[in-house]
Motif scaffolding. Sequence first.
Motif, PDB file in Angstrom:
ATOM      1  N   SER A 158       0.850  -1.191   0.000  1.00 47.27           N
ATOM      2  CA  SER A 158       0.000   0.000   0.000  1.00 47.27           C
ATOM      3  C   SER A 158       0.884   1.239   0.000  1.00 47.27           C
ATOM      4  N   THR A 159       0.490   2.228  -0.800  1.00 52.25           N
ATOM      5  CA  THR A 159       1.251   3.479  -0.871  1.00 52.25           C
ATOM      6  C   THR A 159       0.346   4.639  -0.505  1.00 52.25           C
ATOM      7  N   GLU A 160       0.961   5.664   0.064  1.00 55.26           N
ATOM      8  CA  GLU A 160       0.250   6.884   0.422  1.00 55.26           C
ATOM      9  C   GLU A 160       1.202   8.048   0.256  1.00 55.26           C
ATOM     10  N   VAL A 161       0.706   9.128  -0.341  1.00 57.78           N
ATOM     11  CA  VAL A 161       1.481  10.359  -0.475  1.00 57.78           C
ATOM     12  C   VAL A 161       0.811  11.419   0.380  1.00 57.78           C
ATOM     13  N   THR A 162       1.603  12.076   1.222  1.00 62.02           N
ATOM     14  CA  THR A 162       1.085  13.132   2.081  1.00 62.02           C
ATOM     15  C   THR A 162       1.936  14.382   1.911  1.00 62.02           C
ATOM     16  N   ASN A 163       1.333  15.524   2.203  1.00 61.01           N
ATOM     17  CA  ASN A 163       2.051  16.794   2.156  1.00 61.01           C
ATOM     18  C   ASN A 163       2.460  17.149   3.580  1.00 61.01           C
ATOM     19  N   ASN A 164       3.739  17.076   3.862  1.00 61.83           N
ATOM     20  CA  ASN A 164       4.270  17.448   5.167  1.00 61.83           C
ATOM     21  C   ASN A 164       4.623  18.932   5.085  1.00 61.83           C
ATOM     22  N   THR A 165       3.662  19.783   5.397  1.00 63.49           N
ATOM     23  CA  THR A 165       3.857  21.228   5.241  1.00 63.49           C
ATOM     24  C   THR A 165       4.931  21.768   6.189  1.00 63.49           C
ATOM     25  N   ALA A 166       5.114  21.144   7.332  1.00 58.83           N
ATOM     26  CA  ALA A 166       6.139  21.598   8.278  1.00 58.83           C
ATOM     27  C   ALA A 166       7.538  21.476   7.678  1.00 58.83           C
ATOM     28  N   LEU A 167       7.755  20.444   6.864  1.00 61.15           N
ATOM     29  CA  LEU A 167       9.059  20.238   6.222  1.00 61.15           C
ATOM     30  C   LEU A 167       9.069  20.690   4.766  1.00 61.15           C
ATOM     31  N   GLU A 168       7.945  21.203   4.287  1.00 55.18           N
ATOM     32  CA  GLU A 168       7.787  21.622   2.892  1.00 55.18           C
ATOM     33  C   GLU A 168       8.191  20.512   1.925  1.00 55.18           C
ATOM     34  N   ARG A 169       7.528  19.394   2.078  1.00 56.84           N
ATOM     35  CA  ARG A 169       7.797  18.287   1.165  1.00 56.84           C
ATOM     36  C   ARG A 169       6.618  17.329   1.140  1.00 56.84           C
ATOM     37  N   PHE A 170       6.460  16.705  -0.011  1.00 47.68           N
ATOM     38  CA  PHE A 170       5.516  15.606  -0.157  1.00 47.68           C
ATOM     39  C   PHE A 170       6.300  14.336   0.165  1.00 47.68           C
ATOM     40  N   GLU A 171       5.677  13.444   0.907  1.00 49.66           N
ATOM     41  CA  GLU A 171       6.339  12.205   1.300  1.00 49.66           C
ATOM     42  C   GLU A 171       5.515  11.021   0.804  1.00 49.66           C
ATOM     43  N   ILE A 172       6.212   9.995   0.346  1.00 51.99           N
ATOM     44  CA  ILE A 172       5.530   8.770  -0.066  1.00 51.99           C
ATOM     45  C   ILE A 172       5.874   7.668   0.919  1.00 51.99           C
TER      46      ILE A 172
END
Length: 103
Positions: free
Chosen positions: A2-16
Amino acid sequence: MSTEVTNNTALERFEIFVDGAIAGYAEYQDTTSERGFVHAEIYPRYEGQGLGRTLVRSALDSSREQGYGILPLCPMVRHFVETHGEYVASVPQWAREGLGLPQ
């Protein structure tokens, strides 16, 4: 898997994430109207599984939905935009020539 992409606004990056473990990220810097993608990577353990495409597509789609123009400054993101022409229109006209993208 299973994969999920989230926007980590605190680090200014999208993470998978793959099965709950972080597998890579795409860092960005925002201006008022553009989101510049400055670095993206998939960790070696997860390479070759298409996760880079999934990450970048999700990050670009989310950014467009939020009303940002796209500045593909990182090679991975620029390559994705070059090979998926539907994203070129999201790159501001003024930036296309400097990035070698179609006008």
